[in-house]
Motif scaffolding. Sequence first.
Motif, mmCIF file in Angstrom:
data_model
loop_
_atom_site.group_PDB
_atom_site.id
_atom_site.type_symbol
_atom_site.label_atom_id
_atom_site.label_comp_id
_atom_site.label_asym_id
_atom_site.label_seq_id
_atom_site.Cartn_x
_atom_site.Cartn_y
_atom_site.Cartn_z
ATOM 1 N N VAL A 204 0.910 -1.190 -0.038
ATOM 2 C CA VAL A 204 -0.113 -0.039 0.245
ATOM 3 C C VAL A 204 0.962 1.237 -0.139
ATOM 4 C CG1 VAL A 204 -1.731 1.376 1.140
ATOM 5 C CG2 VAL A 204 -1.853 -1.368 1.177
ATOM 6 N N SER A 205 2.002 1.333 0.591
ATOM 7 C CA SER A 205 3.097 2.180 0.576
ATOM 8 C C SER A 205 4.354 1.503 1.145
ATOM 9 C CB SER A 205 2.601 3.308 1.480
ATOM 10 O OG SER A 205 2.276 2.988 2.842
ATOM 11 N N TYR A 206 5.511 2.395 1.045
ATOM 12 C CA TYR A 206 6.720 1.961 1.464
ATOM 13 C C TYR A 206 7.158 2.868 2.717
ATOM 14 C CZ TYR A 206 6.970 -0.459 -2.821
ATOM 15 O OH TYR A 206 6.667 -1.435 -4.039
ATOM 16 N N PRO A 207 8.037 2.235 3.751
ATOM 17 C CA PRO A 207 8.470 3.044 4.911
ATOM 18 C C PRO A 207 9.407 4.253 4.280
ATOM 19 C CG PRO A 207 8.600 0.880 5.245
ATOM 20 C CD PRO A 207 8.174 0.938 3.779
ATOM 21 N N LYS A 208 9.368 5.230 4.826
ATOM 22 C CA LYS A 208 10.246 6.544 4.644
ATOM 23 C C LYS A 208 10.727 6.936 5.882
ATOM 24 C CE LYS A 208 7.492 7.624 0.451
ATOM 25 N NZ LYS A 208 6.785 8.869 -0.126
ATOM 26 N N GLY A 209 11.911 7.687 5.729
ATOM 27 C CA GLY A 209 12.533 8.440 7.139
ATOM 28 C C GLY A 209 13.687 8.013 7.195
ATOM 29 N N VAL A 210 14.191 8.363 8.546
ATOM 30 C CA VAL A 210 15.569 7.798 9.026
ATOM 31 C C VAL A 210 15.416 7.065 10.250
ATOM 32 C CG1 VAL A 210 17.896 8.466 9.806
ATOM 33 C CG2 VAL A 210 16.940 9.631 7.826
ATOM 34 N N THR A 211 14.745 7.457 11.285
ATOM 35 C CA THR A 211 14.485 6.898 12.445
ATOM 36 C C THR A 211 13.340 6.003 12.356
ATOM 37 O OG1 THR A 211 12.692 8.495 13.346
ATOM 38 C CG2 THR A 211 14.976 9.121 13.599
ATOM 39 N N GLU A 212 13.261 5.040 13.219
ATOM 40 C CA GLU A 212 12.229 3.907 13.284
ATOM 41 C C GLU A 212 10.951 4.171 13.315
ATOM 42 O OE1 GLU A 212 12.998 1.123 12.382
ATOM 43 O OE2 GLU A 212 14.857 0.756 12.690
ATOM 44 N N VAL A 213 10.697 5.623 14.306
ATOM 45 C CA VAL A 213 9.548 6.007 14.370
ATOM 46 C C VAL A 213 9.079 6.815 13.036
ATOM 47 C CG1 VAL A 213 8.170 8.149 15.414
ATOM 48 C CG2 VAL A 213 9.687 6.517 16.855
ATOM 49 N N GLU A 214 9.914 7.368 12.420
ATOM 50 C CA GLU A 214 9.598 8.009 11.110
ATOM 51 C C GLU A 214 9.245 6.665 9.961
ATOM 52 O OE1 GLU A 214 12.626 12.079 11.039
ATOM 53 O OE2 GLU A 214 13.098 10.010 10.401
ATOM 54 N N ARG A 215 9.890 5.573 10.341
ATOM 55 C CA ARG A 215 9.425 4.615 9.364
ATOM 56 C C ARG A 215 8.502 3.622 9.553
ATOM 57 N NH1 ARG A 215 13.093 3.607 5.578
ATOM 58 N NH2 ARG A 215 12.989 1.484 5.502
ATOM 59 N N ILE A 216 7.588 3.825 10.430
ATOM 60 C CA ILE A 216 6.385 3.281 10.984
ATOM 61 C C ILE A 216 5.496 3.583 9.686
ATOM 62 C CG2 ILE A 216 4.494 3.147 12.314
ATOM 63 C CD1 ILE A 216 6.058 3.980 14.849
ATOM 64 N N ASN A 217 5.061 2.281 9.211
ATOM 65 C CA ASN A 217 4.082 2.621 7.766
ATOM 66 C C ASN A 217 3.213 1.281 7.855
ATOM 67 O OD1 ASN A 217 3.686 3.264 5.192
ATOM 68 N ND2 ASN A 217 4.892 1.552 4.461
ATOM 69 N N ASP A 218 2.233 1.313 8.700
ATOM 70 C CA ASP A 218 1.386 0.190 9.055
ATOM 71 C C ASP A 218 0.021 0.423 8.161
ATOM 72 O OD1 ASP A 218 3.233 -0.298 10.945
ATOM 73 O OD2 ASP A 218 2.197 -0.463 12.521
ATOM 74 N N VAL A 219 -0.429 -0.621 7.603
ATOM 75 C CA VAL A 219 -1.804 -0.608 7.558
ATOM 76 C C VAL A 219 -2.774 -0.612 8.464
ATOM 77 C CG1 VAL A 219 -3.771 -1.983 6.044
ATOM 78 C CG2 VAL A 219 -1.332 -1.786 5.055
ATOM 79 N N THR A 220 -3.787 0.551 8.691
ATOM 80 C CA THR A 220 -4.511 0.657 9.820
ATOM 81 C C THR A 220 -5.858 0.325 9.329
ATOM 82 O OG1 THR A 220 -4.829 2.806 9.189
ATOM 83 C CG2 THR A 220 -2.762 2.230 10.949
ATOM 84 N N GLY A 221 -6.564 -0.182 10.527
ATOM 85 C CA GLY A 221 -8.137 -0.712 10.139
ATOM 86 C C GLY A 221 -8.152 -1.720 9.243
ATOM 87 N N ALA A 222 -9.148 -2.141 8.923
ATOM 88 C CA ALA A 222 -9.699 -3.272 8.021
ATOM 89 C C ALA A 222 -9.637 -2.929 6.671
ATOM 90 C CB ALA A 222 -10.620 -4.008 8.555
ATOM 91 N N PRO A 223 -8.922 -3.919 5.843
ATOM 92 C CA PRO A 223 -9.268 -3.520 4.265
ATOM 93 C C PRO A 223 -10.810 -3.593 3.994
ATOM 94 C CG PRO A 223 -7.650 -5.145 4.668
ATOM 95 C CD PRO A 223 -8.280 -5.021 5.874
ATOM 96 N N ILE A 224 -11.383 -2.580 2.951
ATOM 97 C CA ILE A 224 -12.656 -2.702 2.786
ATOM 98 C C ILE A 224 -12.875 -3.209 1.415
ATOM 99 C CG2 ILE A 224 -14.829 -1.409 2.743
ATOM 100 C CD1 ILE A 224 -13.639 -1.666 5.438
ATOM 101 N N LEU A 225 -13.729 -4.132 1.167
ATOM 102 C CA LEU A 225 -13.774 -4.847 -0.034
ATOM 103 C C LEU A 225 -15.343 -4.684 -0.483
ATOM 104 C CD1 LEU A 225 -12.782 -7.000 -2.118
ATOM 105 C CD2 LEU A 225 -14.009 -8.912 -0.978
ATOM 106 N N VAL A 226 -15.535 -4.012 -1.726
ATOM 107 C CA VAL A 226 -16.660 -3.852 -2.395
ATOM 108 C C VAL A 226 -16.567 -4.435 -3.877
ATOM 109 C CG1 VAL A 226 -18.331 -2.320 -3.199
ATOM 110 C CG2 VAL A 226 -17.408 -1.648 -0.922
ATOM 111 N N GLY A 227 -17.289 -5.502 -4.096
ATOM 112 C CA GLY A 227 -17.161 -6.147 -5.512
ATOM 113 C C GLY A 227 -15.760 -6.638 -5.457
ATOM 114 N N ALA A 228 -14.879 -6.372 -6.412
ATOM 115 C CA ALA A 228 -13.684 -6.825 -6.524
ATOM 116 C C ALA A 228 -12.445 -5.734 -6.266
ATOM 117 C CB ALA A 228 -13.314 -7.275 -8.293
#
Length: 381
Positions: free
Chosen positions: A220-244
């Motif tokens: 969905v995206s890639y981590p960016k930044g230098v520190t570990e906090v800056e590189r937090i890049n988690d999918v949040t919530g549930a994926p929402i599926l409608v049709g395909a």
Amino acid sequence: MNLLKRFAVPAACAMTVLVMTACSSTKDERRIPTPLANFKPALNVERAWKTSVGSGGRYLFAPVAVGDAIYAAGKSGSVEKIDGKSGQQIWRAKLDTDLTAGVGSDGKFTAVGGTRGGVYALDADGKLLWKSNVPGEIITPPLVGNGYVVVRTIDGQISAFNAETGELKWVYRNRAVPLNLRVTAGMTFAGDAAVLAGFPGGGLAAINLKTGDEYWQAPVSYPKGVTEVERINDVTGAPILVGAQACAVTFQGQIGCFDANSGRPVWEKPFSSASGVTQDGTLVAASDDWSVVSAFNATDGKQLWRNEKLKSRDLGVPLLLGPSIVVGDFEGYVHFLSRDDGTFVARVKTDGSPITAAPVMAGDTLVVQTHDGELYGFRPH
């Protein structure tokens, strides 16, 4: 709940989930919640009932709707099935453990997560059917259906159990990351063939429901930044599926929609959210880190509008509901925004505690659960 309270922070600051700025004596004035402005309601929202299932403590509990019924749980071990029309209790189970996540149900089986990785499954009458364990903390509601109870731990490991017997069928392990958000990261069934799940590090995967093998994984995206906090890049919530089409959002990354059969991106936009996304096939909506609500065209990702009038009010997961987008805030207000232009059309007050979970629909009743464990049934018309 302040957005920054949702982080797992480095040990140099604390060993638990604390405000990131606790390491600093400087208060960020930009995080002062925006005062609520008056407006003329265009939608009538009637409170139909209220009941309680018990406080969530330091955990985030979300209700689930199956037909006209609501299933909900609280930290103290209470699990309830409630009539969505009347708010009356249908059954109540009291488990001999504290709960850390709940609840998942398909009406036949109901499951919750407990301390030390405990997994508890109840039958259609609320009787304990089986108990198992997974090696990690569970803060995301189990996904129940198609004969399975699917459980994920905070590190992203997913375990699938036979819903009737509790037999462990498979385990899916995603790559570990040094630091991730302490937020619920839901899962979604793609028919009876797959589970869609997002992960720390920004990946979205389709997992074979029968075997646990991966059909595909897409960033969905890639981590960016230098520190570990800056590189937090988690999918949040549930994926929402409608049709395909499956849509998802990451923290410090992007919002986007993907072909659920292949993982191919349909569109992506820079965005950051710690709560999650909602879509209905024509519109995709989410609130960002600052609680600014944005709506996008579901087909091409074109931004349609932004509402900044709830900035820093720590919005929960939104729900697209007919002509409205419904979202709760840190003071227990439920806001109804026009899907056409994002203006306010209604607002109702609950018990004053945060509403983090997405509202759900049980028949014609909109149900929200507050952090203090109150359940409210509303009927918009």
